[in-house]
Design a protein around this motif. Structure first.
Motif, short mmCIF file in Angstrom:
data_model
loop_
_atom_site.label_atom_id
_atom_site.label_comp_id
_atom_site.label_asym_id
_atom_site.label_seq_id
_atom_site.Cartn_x
_atom_site.Cartn_y
_atom_site.Cartn_z
N SER A 116 0.82 -1.21 0.00
CA SER A 116 0.00 0.00 0.00
C SER A 116 0.86 1.26 0.00
O SER A 116 0.34 2.36 -0.15
CB SER A 116 -0.89 0.01 1.25
OG SER A 116 -0.08 0.10 2.42
N SER A 159 -3.31 4.29 -3.31
CA SER A 159 -3.70 4.20 -4.72
C SER A 159 -3.04 2.99 -5.38
O SER A 159 -3.09 2.82 -6.59
CB SER A 159 -3.33 5.48 -5.47
OG SER A 159 -1.93 5.72 -5.36
N ALA A 160 -2.41 2.16 -4.58
CA ALA A 160 -1.79 0.94 -5.11
C ALA A 160 -2.87 -0.08 -5.47
O ALA A 160 -4.04 0.08 -5.11
CB ALA A 160 -0.82 0.37 -4.07
N ASP A 161 -2.48 -1.12 -6.12
CA ASP A 161 -3.41 -2.16 -6.57
C ASP A 161 -4.15 -2.79 -5.39
O ASP A 161 -3.53 -3.38 -4.48
CB ASP A 161 -2.64 -3.24 -7.33
CG ASP A 161 -3.53 -4.43 -7.65
OD1 ASP A 161 -4.57 -4.23 -8.33
OD2 ASP A 161 -3.22 -5.54 -7.17
N ALA A 162 -5.47 -2.64 -5.40
CA ALA A 162 -6.30 -3.07 -4.26
C ALA A 162 -6.08 -4.54 -3.92
O ALA A 162 -5.88 -4.92 -2.76
CB ALA A 162 -7.77 -2.81 -4.56
N LYS A 163 -6.10 -5.37 -4.94
CA LYS A 163 -6.05 -6.81 -4.71
C LYS A 163 -4.81 -7.20 -3.91
O LYS A 163 -4.89 -7.91 -2.91
CB LYS A 163 -6.05 -7.53 -6.07
CG LYS A 163 -6.64 -8.91 -5.98
CD LYS A 163 -6.99 -9.44 -7.35
CE LYS A 163 -7.58 -10.84 -7.23
NZ LYS A 163 -8.00 -11.30 -8.58
N SER A 164 -3.66 -6.72 -4.36
CA SER A 164 -2.43 -7.13 -3.67
C SER A 164 -2.31 -6.46 -2.30
O SER A 164 -1.71 -7.02 -1.38
CB SER A 164 -1.20 -6.84 -4.54
OG SER A 164 -1.26 -5.54 -5.04
N ALA A 177 -14.29 -6.86 -6.21
CA ALA A 177 -13.21 -5.89 -5.97
C ALA A 177 -13.51 -5.10 -4.69
O ALA A 177 -14.60 -4.56 -4.52
CB ALA A 177 -13.09 -4.95 -7.16
N THR A 220 -9.04 2.10 -0.76
CA THR A 220 -8.27 2.21 -2.00
C THR A 220 -8.91 3.25 -2.92
O THR A 220 -10.12 3.43 -2.94
CB THR A 220 -8.21 0.85 -2.73
OG1 THR A 220 -9.54 0.36 -2.88
CG2 THR A 220 -7.41 -0.15 -1.92
N LYS A 231 -8.37 5.19 -6.95
CA LYS A 231 -7.71 5.10 -8.25
C LYS A 231 -6.46 5.99 -8.26
O LYS A 231 -5.43 5.62 -8.78
CB LYS A 231 -8.67 5.55 -9.37
CG LYS A 231 -9.84 4.60 -9.58
CD LYS A 231 -9.66 3.81 -10.89
CE LYS A 231 -10.35 2.44 -10.80
NZ LYS A 231 -11.82 2.55 -10.94
N THR A 252 1.02 7.73 -3.21
CA THR A 252 0.45 6.37 -3.15
C THR A 252 -0.13 6.09 -1.78
O THR A 252 -1.25 5.60 -1.67
CB THR A 252 1.54 5.32 -3.46
OG1 THR A 252 2.10 5.65 -4.72
CG2 THR A 252 0.95 3.91 -3.51
#
Lengths: 316, 316, 316, 316
Positions: free
Chosen positions: D112, D160-165, D188, D207, D209, D214
């Motif tokens: 994150s 703003s990092a990739d939510a899933k990870s 999601a 999270t 976009k 970040t």
């Protein structure tokens, strides 16, 4: 991996006056009736998540027949069975749904004399629309009637059995941590506030030299969110012509409270709020000496409100 | 037109330990110091509108020297003087501003033995910016320190003088209405909750067969807005190592309360909230019989919190 | 001696949906039904001392038909009649007990366009044992259901009539004192918080250039004892699927509040606690300028909770 | 056995205006200063049990440099180090007592973008008698000054990092459970309320976009015991001329809250009470859809109190 207890689940209370007890728990305390099967009523508070936190059944005398503890994992019920059997405890296997809402369970008598049930599987009953909360994380509408506590908090039990083995059982066999205690200089425990959760106590255990029966039940405690709710409860109890002790604040647990007796069963009920949670993994038991017992029980308040108030314990 | 009393104004309290009393009223109770003239401290609560509601002065013993009542109109001070002189009361004329913030006044001794001051003119002192409320209808910032009550509420005084003439004086000469009372079957009053305002009492007057001195002062009471504030006060008092009675709820007045002693003067202070107001012009005195006295005083609660707590009255 | 008003007595509310309004006031707000005569319901709060503080009657639209003010003395009703007749007001004589619980009365239309009733004699109905408080100074048991306020507090009315003559009427003819106001630099009043009691307002009067009808009714306000009760009310309203404004705190009056609409009549109801009382006989009106209006109305809070919430006034 | 997190420990906050921030946290929020080393202040609430729950240090901008999580066991720090290293995370070893009160620790950057510290060993500083509670299970006297919360409750962070990870990391690597969430139909996650304790959240993770940086820090939340304490906080903040959002009640977590900005660092602080605890071992994530987001955040209340109030996140 050792089996583990997740939480206190419910108390099974026998009453010699069902009508009075049902009225007390439903209209005065304001619990929700989940189910009525045969002669038994199943109650829970508006924020309880299991099928019930109290079962009320008719009997000759007021008595707690047993209380239920939910395990962390399904397999823990069997693991506890093996572990306790190995230690010589006689295990009763209770088929699933014998008690409404409770799956396969085991029962045994603790060294304190109390009958304990362990289970994992539960049923979560549907709530009819008229009683259902508009919140998806809350079971019933709050404030529907009476005092309206949020959830079961803890129980307080007494025993005249050997203190050492009694505390050892809860700590070593069931995995409770003693968060606060009253202890003699020589290490002998007189009272222990014990939990498997982050509450200061799921079970308070008090030992006595002599009691009417070895195992006694002192009180079941329900949680309210605010001190104002406790004082509102005091008004409701007085208007219901019920006597009570409090309001007061415990030093041990730091909670604000009120004690009232179910006039049907004689079972004491505590209304409870505030206090602290224990997140520290290395919590050191807070030790109170016998001469600090009064202060430990009562930081302030505690008077008896009512005439000839007797708040005895009942058999368990 | 008869002269009238508008309200209870202030209490003049003498203490044998100024430092302790100043600390108690300023830091623990959390009153604001309005003025310090000579050896005297003038205090008021954050929501009081007069110059002070309490004057604290050094003396040999804890003692209430007098209390002040503000009249409805300027001319009422003189009208009361004429009326009381005509009845044989010896009147002391107190020049304006002898007591800081208080204009021309008269003083006399009531049949109860209490020294009473009547005044109309007052000074409203400027509040420095750092303590001033951002609200233009509030004197000081609230919650600056300690318990932080909103305003003076009432006083409770005791006397061993003849009950009949004592109550008659407050009703007939000063215009008080007895809103609740404890009364014998034969009509004899034992205690009266009396007001000139819409409060249940500005003054509670209790009669006794025998007292250390004829006139005694039982307590000064400060108002807080919520029951939670009373329980917060309990915590603050315990952390200040002060003993107190309560929390409890009076039946008479229906207010929730706490009693604590100023360790300097021995004067009892009540922290007080809730209860009812009387707007009805034909209010009928609520009568409690002597055997209901305990219930009248205490609807619930009332325990003594602390060791060897003695909450005596002081001379007045 | 001039006739005097003692207090706000009751509001007579017409609703186009009796069932919804009765449910709202009885089950959600939690008022007690005192009487049901013909199509009308008479309600009061558990701590109200008159026969009713609200009359609910069926009609084509939501509308306040009149509100009642109780006089200080019996003879004041006639004295007001003479005084108002002399000033050219058309007086309607209402025979005793036309409105249940209300004796001989007069009605007239104030310059604001509001229909006002003045009366002194009242009936205090017996309360059946099941609803009666155990306290002899309290009408009903508190906390029986719903939000459960203690008593009627005040009303807020709007008018598009000439401000000057409207305020003059309430002050000069009816004897109200303006305790707080919103006022232009040139002295023109936009809103006044007025009382005959020690409350900051029995009636708040707001003037507008233009309104749907000359006289509008903004809200009826019921008192609760504690801020916690206001937040409990918020939960109850949400669980009742009713939209509301608040919780917030007014600067003017310093009270904490919540506004909700009776879904039957469209009448706004305020739930209200805290704030200050005025005992000073020389109270100076607290003046807020038009640019301070928002702050005066809202010290903090005030958000709209609910979708597309419109909280309009109703005809009066 | 997998290493485990026990609890949220502290937040390390950098401020561009130390004087203002120290005044805010110490006098307005009412935290206790545990230690002052070099330019840094260490704060905790009166009921916190570790050395500090907030470190305040000077810097060019308002920024959370890292936050600390305490592990369940001493060996977990090293086990986490091995586990995270193996996954490719760059581990910084922080020698014991680099941060006052914190033993040997590791730091790393979560997916994150947030810098996280893990530690087990702590120092519990002595409390001087004047600030020490009379209760042996409580660190400081409560209510010493300002708002006076009991303890650190949780933090809310944005990325703003990739939510899933990001969610996978907290769940799979650190062992958090997602108790409530806002989730798209396709699974999601937009926001997750996550805990290792029985609280609904120790960390809320939202999270976006796009964000300024970040990793953002939304708020640090302190617990108070009662809703009345939250409303008292509102008064204190207004008297301190600070703007805030609330009071309101979240649907998610069911807690009552207030948000205020530290005027020094720009860091948002939440004052928080109520809500529920999760004891059930098989808790099913409560899922809110994006269109329910507003309801999830706000059950009632939530208005902005103050002019042009902007409550931005700060860098983390």
């Amino acid at each position: 991996m050792n089996p583990k207890i997740a939480k206190l689940g419910y108390v099974s209370l026998q009453t010699s006056d069902m009508e009075t007890s049902v009225n007390f728990f439903q209209e005065v305390i304001g619990l929700e009736c989940t189910n009525k099967i045969g002669d038994s009523y199943y109650f829970r508070a508006w924020g309880d998540f299991e099928h019930h936190s109290l079962v009320l059944s008719p009997g000759e005398t007021g008595k707690v027949t047993h209380f239920g503890l939910r395990t962390k994992r399904k397999e823990d019920v069997e693991l506890f069975e093996q572990q306790l059997s190995a230690k010589g405890y006689e295990i009763e296997n209770v088929p699933a749904w014998t008690t409404a809402g409770i799956g396969e369970a085991i029962r045994f008598t603790a060294p304190s004399g109390h009958r304990i049930e362990l289970y994992y599987d539960i049923q979560r009953p549907q709530v009819e629309d008229s009683r259902k909360s508009v919140l998806k994380n809350q079971t019933y509408k709050s404030w529907a009637k009476g005092i309206s506590p949020r959830r079961l908090d803890h129980i307080n039990i007494h025993t005249s059995a050997d203190a050492k083995s009694v505390y050892a059982f809860f700590v070593d066999e069931l995995g409770f941590r003693i968060n606060e205690c009253i202890q003699e200089e020589d290490g002998a425990l007189l009272a222990g506030w014990m939990s498997v959760t982050e509450l200061v106590h799921d079970i308070a255990l008090v030992t006595h030299k002599k009691l009417e029966t070895t195992a006694r039940f002192h009180h079941i405690s329900y949680w309210l969110d605010d001190v104002g709710d406790i004082l509102r409860a005091a008004d409701i109890l007085k208007e219901s012509k019920l006597q009570f002790i409090g309001p007061g604040k415990h030093s041990i647990s730091q909670a604000t409270y009120l004690y009232v007796i179910d006039p049907g069963s004689g079972c004491r009920v505590e209304l409870f709020t505030g206090g602290y949670l224990i997140f520290e993994p290395d919590w050191e038991t807070v030790v109170w000496r016998p001469e600090e017992r009064k202060l430990g029980n009562t930081f302030w308040g505690d008077s008896i409100t009512g005439n000839e108030l007797i708040l005895p314990t009942i058999e368990a």
